[in-house]
Scaffold this motif. Structure first.
Motif, mmCIF file in Angstrom:
data_model
loop_
_atom_site.group_PDB
_atom_site.id
_atom_site.type_symbol
_atom_site.label_atom_id
_atom_site.label_comp_id
_atom_site.label_asym_id
_atom_site.label_seq_id
_atom_site.Cartn_x
_atom_site.Cartn_y
_atom_site.Cartn_z
ATOM 1 N N ILE A 1 0.826 -1.204 0.000
ATOM 2 C CA ILE A 1 0.000 0.000 0.000
ATOM 3 C C ILE A 1 0.864 1.259 0.000
ATOM 4 O O ILE A 1 0.624 2.192 -0.758
ATOM 5 C CB ILE A 1 -0.950 0.021 1.221
ATOM 6 N N CYS A 2 1.854 1.278 0.851
ATOM 7 C CA CYS A 2 2.646 2.492 0.981
ATOM 8 C C CYS A 2 3.400 2.799 -0.315
ATOM 9 O O CYS A 2 3.774 1.911 -1.058
ATOM 10 C CB CYS A 2 3.658 2.354 2.112
ATOM 11 N N ALA A 3 3.587 4.087 -0.499
ATOM 12 C CA ALA A 3 4.337 4.494 -1.674
ATOM 13 C C ALA A 3 5.749 3.939 -1.562
ATOM 14 O O ALA A 3 6.316 3.844 -0.480
ATOM 15 C CB ALA A 3 4.370 6.002 -1.755
ATOM 16 N N LEU A 4 6.273 3.574 -2.705
ATOM 17 C CA LEU A 4 7.588 2.941 -2.717
ATOM 18 C C LEU A 4 8.685 3.957 -2.412
ATOM 19 O O LEU A 4 9.685 3.645 -1.790
ATOM 20 C CB LEU A 4 7.807 2.324 -4.098
ATOM 21 N N TRP A 5 8.433 5.175 -2.877
ATOM 22 C CA TRP A 5 9.439 6.219 -2.713
ATOM 23 C C TRP A 5 8.851 7.398 -1.954
ATOM 24 O O TRP A 5 7.682 7.704 -2.073
ATOM 25 C CB TRP A 5 9.923 6.708 -4.081
ATOM 26 N N THR A 6 9.675 8.045 -1.153
ATOM 27 C CA THR A 6 9.226 9.212 -0.419
ATOM 28 C C THR A 6 10.199 10.350 -0.674
ATOM 29 O O THR A 6 11.410 10.142 -0.678
ATOM 30 C CB THR A 6 9.184 8.918 1.107
ATOM 31 N N ASN A 7 9.624 11.533 -0.868
ATOM 32 C CA ASN A 7 10.460 12.710 -1.036
ATOM 33 C C ASN A 7 10.744 13.328 0.326
ATOM 34 O O ASN A 7 9.822 13.549 1.099
ATOM 35 C CB ASN A 7 9.702 13.745 -1.868
ATOM 36 N N CYS A 8 11.992 13.585 0.633
ATOM 37 C CA CYS A 8 12.280 14.249 1.909
ATOM 38 C C CYS A 8 11.730 15.672 1.842
ATOM 39 O O CYS A 8 11.940 16.381 0.867
ATOM 40 C CB CYS A 8 13.781 14.297 2.179
ATOM 41 N N PHE A 9 11.012 16.076 2.896
ATOM 42 C CA PHE A 9 10.416 17.413 2.911
ATOM 43 C C PHE A 9 11.489 18.489 2.888
ATOM 44 O O PHE A 9 11.289 19.572 2.394
ATOM 45 C CB PHE A 9 9.560 17.614 4.166
ATOM 46 N N GLN A 10 12.605 18.174 3.486
ATOM 47 C CA GLN A 10 13.607 19.215 3.691
ATOM 48 C C GLN A 10 14.606 19.292 2.546
ATOM 49 O O GLN A 10 14.764 20.326 1.913
ATOM 50 C CB GLN A 10 14.340 18.962 5.003
ATOM 51 N N CYS A 11 15.266 18.158 2.242
ATOM 52 C CA CYS A 11 16.329 18.212 1.236
ATOM 53 C C CYS A 11 15.862 17.709 -0.126
ATOM 54 O O CYS A 11 16.626 17.705 -1.082
ATOM 55 C CB CYS A 11 17.548 17.442 1.701
ATOM 56 N N ARG A 12 14.571 17.283 -0.199
ATOM 57 C CA ARG A 12 13.986 16.853 -1.472
ATOM 58 C C ARG A 12 14.617 15.584 -2.023
ATOM 59 O O ARG A 12 14.398 15.240 -3.175
ATOM 60 C CB ARG A 12 14.051 17.972 -2.530
ATOM 61 N N GLU A 13 15.429 14.936 -1.234
ATOM 62 C CA GLU A 13 16.051 13.697 -1.688
ATOM 63 C C GLU A 13 14.974 12.623 -1.856
ATOM 64 O O GLU A 13 14.048 12.521 -1.064
ATOM 65 C CB GLU A 13 17.077 13.239 -0.632
ATOM 66 N N LEU A 14 15.087 11.840 -2.917
ATOM 67 C CA LEU A 14 14.151 10.742 -3.120
ATOM 68 C C LEU A 14 14.633 9.535 -2.325
ATOM 69 O O LEU A 14 15.743 9.048 -2.540
ATOM 70 C CB LEU A 14 14.096 10.420 -4.618
ATOM 71 N N LEU A 15 13.781 9.082 -1.391
ATOM 72 C CA LEU A 15 14.225 8.011 -0.495
ATOM 73 C C LEU A 15 13.375 6.772 -0.695
ATOM 74 O O LEU A 15 12.163 6.870 -0.883
ATOM 75 C CB LEU A 15 14.095 8.468 0.967
ATOM 76 N N TYR A 16 14.017 5.639 -0.609
ATOM 77 C CA TYR A 16 13.298 4.376 -0.685
ATOM 78 C C TYR A 16 12.562 4.197 0.640
ATOM 79 O O TYR A 16 13.165 4.201 1.711
ATOM 80 C CB TYR A 16 14.307 3.246 -0.919
ATOM 81 N N THR A 17 11.218 4.079 0.576
ATOM 82 C CA THR A 17 10.408 4.134 1.799
ATOM 83 C C THR A 17 10.819 3.093 2.827
ATOM 84 O O THR A 17 10.833 3.353 4.025
ATOM 85 C CB THR A 17 8.924 3.969 1.450
ATOM 86 N N ARG A 18 11.204 1.889 2.306
ATOM 87 C CA ARG A 18 11.541 0.851 3.270
ATOM 88 C C ARG A 18 12.831 1.213 4.034
ATOM 89 O O ARG A 18 12.907 1.040 5.246
ATOM 90 C CB ARG A 18 11.717 -0.500 2.560
ATOM 91 N N ASP A 19 13.771 1.793 3.329
ATOM 92 C CA ASP A 19 14.999 2.252 3.996
ATOM 93 C C ASP A 19 14.692 3.316 5.028
ATOM 94 O O ASP A 19 15.259 3.338 6.121
ATOM 95 C CB ASP A 19 15.970 2.857 2.965
ATOM 96 N N LEU A 20 13.767 4.191 4.633
ATOM 97 C CA LEU A 20 13.391 5.293 5.528
ATOM 98 C C LEU A 20 12.823 4.733 6.822
ATOM 99 O O LEU A 20 13.134 5.211 7.918
ATOM 100 C CB LEU A 20 12.361 6.186 4.826
ATOM 101 N N ARG A 21 11.998 3.681 6.679
ATOM 102 C CA ARG A 21 11.383 3.110 7.866
ATOM 103 C C ARG A 21 12.443 2.451 8.750
ATOM 104 O O ARG A 21 12.415 2.579 9.969
ATOM 105 C CB ARG A 21 10.312 2.099 7.472
ATOM 106 N N VAL A 22 13.345 1.768 8.123
ATOM 107 C CA VAL A 22 14.428 1.133 8.882
ATOM 108 C C VAL A 22 15.225 2.196 9.642
ATOM 109 O O VAL A 22 15.653 2.000 10.777
ATOM 110 C CB VAL A 22 15.353 0.333 7.941
#
Lengths: 318, 314
Positions: free
Chosen positions: B31-52
């Motif tokens: 369900i969750c988006a695969l990629w997330t944009n960092c609000f601050q630096c706009r870096e495209l992050l892999y959501t699973r890495d972000l959660r980890v």
């Protein structure tokens, strides 16, 4: 003092003007006497029906009336020789928070009230009745004074809210309010709070955590200003009247909800029509509640207050 | 059937579905988006890495908002959290209605957050130390405090006092809940009053301020901690930035009301990054636990009687 009519009072003001105009001709034309009487009757009827059917927003207009009595007006009428106290002992004296020692009937009370200011200059100094953190800390100092000398605290609330400014945030407005709530809940002397005009959110509650909360008939008390509520929930500044209705902010409504203990009647047209009468009624009602509270032991007084707020809330437990 | 009817019908069908069963959305990879944009630096992050990485941007250390459940996972030792008072739900004391009525808005909030209220309370172990925990969730109704939030905070405070537990509350809230009017406002008084009793009894209360903490919550229990911790970058204040700018008619500094700004102005004890939070809490709790020997109260009986001086008889 010449009364300044509010918007919903315009029909009354028009009638009053007509009566004045005819009265001027009365000397030259005595037959007009009947007309004056008729108009006067009409005026009285209209006034009664107008005030019997006030909308919540009308109550708020009266509560915000520029001629409404403020804290100093009450203190002066209760005790012409009341002694004012100044400053938070930490660097400032906020004129928006008036503090002093007041003889109220048989009681020596510490009076604390918000002050909006009459002249433009005063209004600016008082931030239109919005205290800075220093104002709340000045009140805090008086709470401790009251506790030490076993004196009741009487607070008069008439503020749109705590001042939202850069200085206020840097000096921790939120903490000033929170600490007042914290310390008020622990006092072992009676605390009576009266909402005399607007009770605006946390800025009002910071001197309002009391054993008894009283409200003047046309005063209002709410969690956010109706303007703020309208702009957030309706996304429109024109829905203030709806917000006033939805929030149930008038004295009678809050009395029904069980949060307020007593409503003090105002003269027809609002408190600004007769300062002396309102001050007298407020004094009688406050003293009535102080009579009850001073019968309790100091520990019971504290528990009474904590229990009062412990029970406020509306939820379902499945 | 014209186009308008078609839209109305579709909206109605969707509303019906909404009313039936609010299914909480479990965060899962499908369900969750695969990629997330960092609000601050706009870096495209892999959501699973972000959660980890505990929802902290690995590049700029931006701390994303997280929900209550996730926060509990991060702070509490595994399987030690026991929720309390989960059965409390808001009633609608004012019969409040704006563009939608309050019960509908609550259902909508629950559907989005998967929670019944804006705070989850309970007990748990933090690095083996017992603690009472309250975690606010901004994702539910903007984390606003109504009667239920006030009651739950009060009850967990009373629980902590009864069981002699340290109390930890993570705040994240837009303020009081308008839809409950004066009742919401009075929750400021109720929670502060409960904390007064707790702290007078010697209880340790650690308040953690997460992005964002404002209004009535800041002006009551959030600012009353014996120790106040803020998360990096969290915005914390009483009045909102826009309100202040409108009032004073000037631009505020960019870092105004951030955790670091508050630290500079003496309003919080420390700013602790998310990865170190649980350890820091454990350290703080441990520091306030005196070793057994020292806490033992010496009653007069326990004091060994002083040997009597032999009285000289002359």
């Amino acid at each position: 003092m010449k009364q300044v009519p509010l918007e919903f009072e315009q029909p009354l003001a028009v009638l009053a003007q007509q009566i004045e105009a005819i009265k001027k001709q009365l000397a030259s034309n005595p037959e007009l006497d009947k007309d004056v009487q008729r108009l006067q009757e009409q005026y009285n009827n209209l006034e009664k029906s107008l005030y019997a059917n006030l909308r919540p927003i009308d109550h708020r207009e009266i509560a915000r009336h520029q001629q409404r009595p403020y804290a100093r007006d009450y203190f002066e009428r209760w005790d012409s020789e009341w002694i004012e106290m100044h400053g938070d002992r930490k660097g400032a004296d906020d004129p928006a928070m008036v503090c002093g020692m007041v003889n109220l009937g048989d009681y020596h009370v510490l009076g604390i009230g918000t002050q909006k200011g009459r002249s433009l200059r005063e209004k600016q100094q008082c931030n239109f009745g919005m205290p800075q953190p220093e104002g709340y800390r000045k009140a805090l100092r008086l709470f401790h004074h009251a506790e030490k000398f076993n004196m009741p605290v009487v607070t008069l609330i008439d503020t749109p809210g705590a001042y939202p400014g850069m200085h206020a945030e840097e000096h921790n407005q939120a903490e000033a309010i929170a600490v007042n709530l914290f310390e008020l809940s622990g006092l072992t002397v009676p605390v009576v709070a009266v909402v005399t005009g607007e009770g605006g959110s946390g800025g009002a509650l910071a001197i309002g955590l009391a054993n008894r909360i009283l409200m003047l008939e046309h005063s209002v008390y709410s969690v956010i200003s109706p303007e703020g509520c309208a702009s957030i929930l309706w996304r429109s500044a024109d829905k203030v009247s709806e917000a006033c209705e939805a929030m149930k902010m008038t004295a009678r409504e809050i009395l029904e909800l069980g949060v307020v203990d007593d409503v003090i009647e105002e003269p027809l047209g609002g408190a600004h029509h007769d300062f002396d009468l309102v001050a007298k009624k407020a004094k009688e009602t406050i003293c009535k509640h102080l009579d009850q509270l001073t019968k309790l032991s100091r520990e019971e007084i504290r528990r009474d207050r904590q229990q009062k707020f412990r029970n406020i809330g509306a939820f379902v437990e499945a | 059937m014209d186009l308008k009817d078609w839209f109305d019908k579709r909206k109605k069908r969707r509303d019906d579905e909404k009313g039936k069963a609010p299914q909480p959305i479990e965060p899962s990879d499908d369900i969750c988006a695969l990629w997330t944009n960092c609000f601050q630096c706009r870096e495209l992050l892999y959501t699973r890495d972000l959660r980890v990485n505990l929802h902290v941007c690995p590049k700029c250390q931006y701390h994303f908002r997280i929900g209550a459940i996730e926060r509990i996972d991060q702070l509490a030792d595994e399987d030690t959290f026991e929720e309390s008072d989960a059965n409390l739900t808001s009633s609608d004391p004012l019969k409040f209605s704006d563009t939608d009525n309050y019960p509908n808005r609550q259902r909508e909030a629950s559907r989005k957050s998967g929670l019944t209220e804006a705070i989850v309370t309970g007990t748990c172990k933090i690095k083996t130390y017992d603690a009472a925990l309250g975690i606010m969730d901004f994702g539910h109704f903007g984390g606003s405090m109504g009667s239920v939030v006030g009651e739950k905070v009060t009850r967990i405070t009373e629980r902590a006092q009864r069981d002699k537990l340290p109390l930890i509350i993570v705040s994240s809230s837009g303020g009081a809940r308008m839809q409950e009017g004066i009742f919401s406002l009075m929750q400021l008084a109720k929670t502060s009053s409960a904390l007064k009793s707790f702290q007078d009894a010697g209880g340790l209360y650690i308040s953690i301020l997460a992005e964002p903490t404002f209004g009535g919550v800041t002006a009551s229990f959030a600012m009353l901690g014996d120790i106040i911790i803020a998360e990096p970058g969290a915005r914390i204040g009483f009045a909102g930035r826009r309100v202040i700018e409108q009032t004073i008619r000037q631009k505020l500094p960019a870092d105004f009301q951030t955790a670091e700004y508050l630290l500079k102005h003496g309003q919080v004890d420390m700013v602790v990054e998310r990865a170190k939070l649980a350890d820091q809490l454990a350290k703080l709790i441990a520091f306030h636990k005196l070793p057994e020997k020292k806490t033992a109260v010496t009653t007069p009986d326990a004091v060994p009687a002083r040997p009597k001086q032999p009285t000289k008889v002359s």
